[in-house]
Write an enzyme that holds these catalytic residues in place. Structure first.
Site, PDB file in Angstrom:
ATOM      1  N   LYS A   1      22.780  19.214   5.648  1.00  0.00           N
ATOM      2  CA  LYS A   1      23.434  19.133   7.135  1.00  0.00           C
ATOM      3  C   LYS A   1      24.702  20.119   7.260  1.00  0.00           C
ATOM      4  O   LYS A   1      24.855  20.644   8.309  1.00  0.00           O
ATOM      5  CB  LYS A   1      23.358  17.701   7.369  1.00  0.00           C
ATOM      6  CG  LYS A   1      22.384  17.092   7.742  1.00  0.00           C
ATOM      7  CD  LYS A   1      21.365  17.534   8.812  1.00  0.00           C
ATOM      8  CE  LYS A   1      20.235  16.658   9.111  1.00  0.00           C
ATOM      9  NZ  LYS A   1      19.316  17.313  10.213  1.00  0.00           N
TER      10      LYS A   1
ATOM     11  N   SER B   1      24.101  16.431  12.179  1.00  0.00           N
ATOM     12  CA  SER B   1      24.528  15.231  11.849  1.00  0.00           C
ATOM     13  C   SER B   1      25.844  14.972  11.926  1.00  0.00           C
ATOM     14  O   SER B   1      26.690  15.716  11.583  1.00  0.00           O
ATOM     15  CB  SER B   1      23.860  14.867  10.596  1.00  0.00           C
ATOM     16  OG  SER B   1      23.986  13.517  10.027  1.00  0.00           O
TER      17      SER B   1
ATOM     18  N   TYR C   1      21.096  15.308   1.646  1.00  0.00           N
ATOM     19  CA  TYR C   1      21.103  15.355   3.016  1.00  0.00           C
ATOM     20  C   TYR C   1      22.487  15.761   3.522  1.00  0.00           C
ATOM     21  O   TYR C   1      22.413  16.506   4.344  1.00  0.00           O
ATOM     22  CB  TYR C   1      21.047  13.914   3.569  1.00  0.00           C
ATOM     23  CG  TYR C   1      20.658  13.688   5.061  1.00  0.00           C
ATOM     24  CD1 TYR C   1      19.500  13.913   5.411  1.00  0.00           C
ATOM     25  CD2 TYR C   1      21.799  13.686   5.985  1.00  0.00           C
ATOM     26  CE1 TYR C   1      19.279  13.875   6.905  1.00  0.00           C
ATOM     27  CE2 TYR C   1      21.529  13.298   7.297  1.00  0.00           C
ATOM     28  CZ  TYR C   1      20.294  13.522   7.901  1.00  0.00           C
ATOM     29  OH  TYR C   1      20.119  13.448   9.117  1.00  0.00           O
TER      30      TYR C   1
END
Length: 296
Positions: free
Chosen positions: A155, A138, A151
């Site tokens: 990532k 990402s 998150y």
């Protein structure tokens, strides 16, 4: 059979778009996801394009899920040529407000599941003398943002893991470790995210199509590049974060409050993080059609 390709997270979003991009006669596809209903519709779409499709309703967040998926793929088709690691879930909430079980499950899915998958598939690659892993990271693998800390952590970890693993494989010329880094992509992940902010989440604009990421994944799997970003308009944030971190912190916080978390009230929910929400699945979340207001 030209290639055997495993796509995790193949029921929706980037994974599903990637499976469709790979699907053609001579390709064997193994689609892995939690939702058997969405897997079946994704498989139908790929079969119409001529691919031989095998579905595995397996939760990659479970400790033995990745090894079961790898073993089942090899048992069915005899080998694995490409492993696309695109399974992912999303969560909004402050560090304090996000429940431990949601944070832990997100990291199990978005990071540890892919690490376990690499460990499971590499022996098959070593035996064959070749193979490719394409991790789906990402923009948040390289920058940070408020209220998405779990998150971001997962990532960031995935990018670091991919780079370390690539270094380990330097002496194995037939084995390639790659990663694709999308920015905001039009998928259903935002509607299915856990949310503990009290507001309605939206992807930060500009939003690009999942098929654009799928095309990048296919190119990386067939080419020589190791890291590819998708969604260039948002990648201007990377130099800003490093060159002017205080400016970036204020900018990204304001952007998240203004466009990422709208004032529409939303009840606290684990979304689809802790358990699958069964439906027919889709590639798009409808965001690109409504760049300001979001899907109705």
């Amino acid at each position: 059979m030209d290639q055997v390709i495993v796509v995790t997270g193949g029921s929706r979003g980037i994974g599903r778009a990637t499976a469709v991009r790979f699907a053609r006669p001579g390709i064997a596809l193994v689609l892995v996801a939690r939702d058997a209903v969405a897997l079946s519709t994704a498989a139908e779409e790929c079969r119409r394009r001529g691919a031989d499709v095998f579905t595995l309703p397996i939760d990659l967040a479970t400790p033995d899920g990745p090894s079961r998926a790898a073993d089942a793929a090899v048992e069915r088709f005899g080998r694995i040529d490409v492993w696309v690691a695109s399974a992912s879930v999303f969560s909004y909430g402050s560090v304090v407000d996000t429940p431990d079980e949601v944070r832990d499950r997100l990291i199990e899915t978005n990071l540890l599941g892919h690490m376990r998958a690499a460990r499971a598939v590499l022996p098959h690659f070593h035996a064959a003398g070749r193979g490719t892993i394409v991790f789906v990271g990402s923009l948040y693998s390289q920058v940070a943002g408020p209220y998405v800390s779990s998150y971001v952590a997962a990532k960031h970890g995935l990018l670091g893991f991919a780079r370390s693993l690539r270094q380990e494989m330097v002496g194995h010329r037939g084995i390639r470790i790659t990663i694709v880094l999308p920015a905001s992509i039009d998928t259903p992940i935002y509607q299915r995210a856990a949310n503990y902010t009290g507001r309605t989440p939206f992807p930060l604009p500009p939003v690009v199509s999942a098929d654009r990421v799928a095309r990048a994944i296919v190119r990386v799997a067939r080419g020589r590049r190791h890291e590819v970003g998708v969604g260039a308009a948002q990648f201007v944030t990377r130099p800003l974060q490093f060159l002017a971190p205080r400016v970036y912190d204020r900018f990204i916080r304001a952007l998240q409050h203004t466009l990422g978390l709208r004032r529409r009230p939303a009840a606290a929910s684990p979304g689809a993080v802790l358990a699958a929400r069964h439906d027919r699945g889709a590639v798009s979340g409808g965001w690109s059609r409504f760049p300001v207001r979001g899907p109705r």
